[in-house]
Design a protein around this motif. Structure first.
Motif, PDB file in Angstrom:
ATOM      1  N   SER A 141       0.831  -1.206   0.000  1.00 12.14           N
ATOM      2  CA  SER A 141       0.000   0.000   0.000  1.00 12.14           C
ATOM      3  C   SER A 141       0.865   1.255   0.000  1.00 12.14           C
ATOM      4  O   SER A 141       0.558   2.235  -0.684  1.00 12.14           O
ATOM      5  CB  SER A 141      -0.949   0.007   1.202  1.00 12.14           C
ATOM      6  OG  SER A 141      -0.235   0.035   2.425  1.00 12.14           O
ATOM      7  N   GLU A 142       1.966   1.229   0.755  1.00  6.55           N
ATOM      8  CA  GLU A 142       2.847   2.396   0.810  1.00  6.55           C
ATOM      9  C   GLU A 142       3.584   2.598  -0.509  1.00  6.55           C
ATOM     10  O   GLU A 142       3.849   3.732  -0.919  1.00  6.55           O
ATOM     11  CB  GLU A 142       3.836   2.257   1.974  1.00  6.55           C
ATOM     12  CG  GLU A 142       3.192   2.277   3.347  1.00  6.55           C
ATOM     13  CD  GLU A 142       2.400   3.550   3.625  1.00  6.55           C
ATOM     14  OE1 GLU A 142       2.761   4.623   3.070  1.00  6.55           O
ATOM     15  OE2 GLU A 142       1.407   3.483   4.368  1.00  6.55           O
ATOM     16  N   ILE A 143       3.915   1.501  -1.169  1.00  2.44           N
ATOM     17  CA  ILE A 143       4.565   1.621  -2.484  1.00  2.44           C
ATOM     18  C   ILE A 143       3.609   2.241  -3.492  1.00  2.44           C
ATOM     19  O   ILE A 143       3.967   3.152  -4.242  1.00  2.44           O
ATOM     20  CB  ILE A 143       5.056   0.242  -2.965  1.00  2.44           C
ATOM     21  CG1 ILE A 143       6.250  -0.206  -2.107  1.00  2.44           C
ATOM     22  CG2 ILE A 143       5.448   0.282  -4.452  1.00  2.44           C
ATOM     23  CD1 ILE A 143       6.633  -1.639  -2.298  1.00  2.44           C
ATOM     24  N   HIS A 144       2.363   1.785  -3.503  1.00  4.88           N
ATOM     25  CA  HIS A 144       1.384   2.330  -4.448  1.00  4.88           C
ATOM     26  C   HIS A 144       1.075   3.798  -4.155  1.00  4.88           C
ATOM     27  O   HIS A 144       0.823   4.577  -5.074  1.00  4.88           O
ATOM     28  CB  HIS A 144       0.113   1.487  -4.422  1.00  4.88           C
ATOM     29  CG  HIS A 144       0.250   0.152  -5.097  1.00  4.88           C
ATOM     30  ND1 HIS A 144       0.446   0.023  -6.452  1.00  4.88           N
ATOM     31  CD2 HIS A 144       0.246  -1.108  -4.604  1.00  4.88           C
ATOM     32  CE1 HIS A 144       0.545  -1.261  -6.762  1.00  4.88           C
ATOM     33  NE2 HIS A 144       0.419  -1.971  -5.657  1.00  4.88           N
ATOM     34  N   VAL A 187      18.391  -0.072  -2.070  1.00  4.45           N
ATOM     35  CA  VAL A 187      18.681  -0.998  -0.968  1.00  4.45           C
ATOM     36  C   VAL A 187      18.048  -0.455   0.299  1.00  4.45           C
ATOM     37  O   VAL A 187      18.278   0.720   0.651  1.00  4.45           O
ATOM     38  CB  VAL A 187      20.200  -1.200  -0.753  1.00  4.45           C
ATOM     39  CG1 VAL A 187      20.456  -2.138   0.423  1.00  4.45           C
ATOM     40  CG2 VAL A 187      20.855  -1.742  -2.020  1.00  4.45           C
ATOM     41  N   TYR A 188      17.253  -1.269   0.956  1.00  2.65           N
ATOM     42  CA  TYR A 188      16.696  -0.904   2.260  1.00  2.65           C
ATOM     43  C   TYR A 188      17.629  -1.453   3.321  1.00  2.65           C
ATOM     44  O   TYR A 188      17.649  -2.650   3.589  1.00  2.65           O
ATOM     45  CB  TYR A 188      15.289  -1.469   2.407  1.00  2.65           C
ATOM     46  CG  TYR A 188      14.649  -1.167   3.748  1.00  2.65           C
ATOM     47  CD1 TYR A 188      14.659   0.120   4.273  1.00  2.65           C
ATOM     48  CD2 TYR A 188      14.043  -2.175   4.488  1.00  2.65           C
ATOM     49  CE1 TYR A 188      14.080   0.397   5.501  1.00  2.65           C
ATOM     50  CE2 TYR A 188      13.450  -1.902   5.707  1.00  2.65           C
ATOM     51  CZ  TYR A 188      13.476  -0.617   6.215  1.00  2.65           C
ATOM     52  OH  TYR A 188      12.908  -0.335   7.437  1.00  2.65           O
ATOM     53  N   ALA A 205       9.238   1.903   0.938  1.00  2.00           N
ATOM     54  CA  ALA A 205       8.876   2.706  -0.241  1.00  2.00           C
ATOM     55  C   ALA A 205       9.905   3.804  -0.483  1.00  2.00           C
ATOM     56  O   ALA A 205      10.261   4.096  -1.626  1.00  2.00           O
ATOM     57  CB  ALA A 205       7.488   3.300  -0.059  1.00  2.00           C
ATOM     58  N   LYS A 206      10.407   4.405   0.594  1.00  4.03           N
ATOM     59  CA  LYS A 206      11.430   5.451   0.462  1.00  4.03           C
ATOM     60  C   LYS A 206      12.722   4.878  -0.103  1.00  4.03           C
ATOM     61  O   LYS A 206      13.381   5.498  -0.951  1.00  4.03           O
ATOM     62  CB  LYS A 206      11.682   6.109   1.818  1.00  4.03           C
ATOM     63  CG  LYS A 206      12.692   7.253   1.767  1.00  4.03           C
ATOM     64  CD  LYS A 206      12.866   7.900   3.127  1.00  4.03           C
ATOM     65  CE  LYS A 206      13.881   9.039   3.079  1.00  4.03           C
ATOM     66  NZ  LYS A 206      14.070   9.666   4.420  1.00  4.03           N
ATOM     67  N   LEU A 217      15.846  -5.718   0.049  1.00  2.00           N
ATOM     68  CA  LEU A 217      15.477  -5.491   1.440  1.00  2.00           C
ATOM     69  C   LEU A 217      16.430  -6.287   2.325  1.00  2.00           C
ATOM     70  O   LEU A 217      16.381  -7.523   2.348  1.00  2.00           O
ATOM     71  CB  LEU A 217      14.029  -5.919   1.698  1.00  2.00           C
ATOM     72  CG  LEU A 217      12.977  -5.443   0.673  1.00  2.00           C
ATOM     73  CD1 LEU A 217      11.588  -5.933   1.081  1.00  2.00           C
ATOM     74  CD2 LEU A 217      13.006  -3.929   0.528  1.00  2.00           C
ATOM     75  N   GLN A 218      17.316  -5.597   3.027  1.00  2.00           N
ATOM     76  CA  GLN A 218      18.365  -6.255   3.806  1.00  2.00           C
ATOM     77  C   GLN A 218      17.778  -7.296   4.755  1.00  2.00           C
ATOM     78  O   GLN A 218      16.810  -7.031   5.468  1.00  2.00           O
ATOM     79  CB  GLN A 218      19.154  -5.204   4.593  1.00  2.00           C
ATOM     80  CG  GLN A 218      20.341  -5.770   5.370  1.00  2.00           C
ATOM     81  CD  GLN A 218      21.148  -4.659   6.020  1.00  2.00           C
ATOM     82  OE1 GLN A 218      21.702  -3.803   5.338  1.00  2.00           O
ATOM     83  NE2 GLN A 218      21.188  -4.664   7.336  1.00  2.00           N
TER      84      GLN A 218
END
Length: 301
Positions: A141-144, A187-188, A205-206, A217-218
């Protein structure tokens, strides 16, 4: 936030107001057409992403391709218990999106199994009446919200992607295929455990950023996005394979065999040709057609 519901029978015609930012028509996309050769008269063209005047038909087509993406992931062994999800923005209700039901194996998903969620993450009419993965909603949802250009996002716990993610580093340009991601991977660099808060979703998302097509995603796994679900799915497979190549190369390098990295100029040249929504959509179509043949089209139901 909107909690509007809909039914699959609803017919809505495209208007300028309803359209997402349009993709260039495939026939007139010189970069995309340069990838293949037709006849001398120039009439043989790559088809690329189809267009629709009827949004109900577009929704049906999108759901069929979303079901195919899950079947594809199942074949590749990306399923692991209840983990993993694909989301897809609805073409009619732009603040709604589709997801897979909780605890259903990717290899058994049909178009009719897909669940429609409103902007607040609640299951609404129009899709299967089944619960979905909470962490999946919070990530997707945050990505969208952050990326209006993203129609679909894919995340699973593939073994090579999640193993490479433990280094918290992007992939290197070790192969021509890896160049598909040149300059487009975030990279998260954190891991807060299972995602059960909106803040974690916002942070992911950021890290994905405004233009990237993928994010590592680490200590977690991979995330890919696309303007079609086909693009998000094939990119996930490509990135998973790139991570596998990276791990093999690292093992050889640890024994004294030096790696040769593709230059930025060469990587960019390849990326400029590959990083096209029509191209990534087309990359998935052989898999879609094979799945139709293997299942007699059962996943389209």
């Amino acid at each position: 936030m909107s909690t509007t519901t809909t039914t699959q029978e609803q017919t809505v015609r495209l208007t300028n107001e309803d359209q997402l930012p349009p993709l260039p028509p495939a026939a007139n996309d010189a970069g995309f057409q340069s990838l293949a050769r037709g006849g001398r008269n120039g009439t043989l063209k790559l088809r690329g992403i189809p267009t629709f005047s009827d949004l109900t038909e577009k929704r049906k087509w999108m759901k069929e391709h979303m079901a195919a993406a899950f079947r594809f992931f199942g074949k590749l062994g990306y399923g692991e218990g209840v983990s993993g999800h694909i989301s897809m923005r609805d073409p009619i209700l732009k603040d709604h999106f589709w997801m897979n039901p909780f605890a259903k194996h990717f290899s058994t998903i049909k178009a009719s199994d897909l669940v429609l969620l409103d902007a607040d993450g609640f299951v609404v009419e129009g899709g299967a009446q089944l619960p979905v993965n909470e962490a999946g909603f919070l990530i997707h949802s945050e990505i969208h919200k952050a990326r209006p250009d993203v129609v679909a996002a894919a995340h699973t716990h593939g073994i090579h992607g999640k193993t490479w993610s433990s280094f918290g580093k992007p992939i290197e340009m070790l192969t021509q295929d890896a160049c598909n991601f040149f300059g487009k991977v975030g990279v998260y660099e954190d891991h807060g455990g299972i995602v059960l808060s909106a803040d974690e979703g916002k942070a992911i998302a950021k890290a994905l950023g405004k233009e990237n097509i993928a994010c590592i995603l680490q200590n977690h796994g991979l995330l890919t996005v696309g303007s079609t679900v086909d693009e998000a799915a094939i990119l996930y497979s490509m990135l998973e394979h790139a991570c596998e190549s990276q791990l093999l190369a690292e093992a050889a390098a640890a024994n004294g065999l030096p790696k040769k990295i593709i230059s930025d100029d060469a990587a960019k040249f390849t990326a400029d040709a590959a990083q096209n929504p029509h191209n990534f959509y087309t990359e998935f179509q052989p898999e879609f057609e094979l799945l139709v043949e293997e299942t007699n089209g059962r996943f389209l139901e």
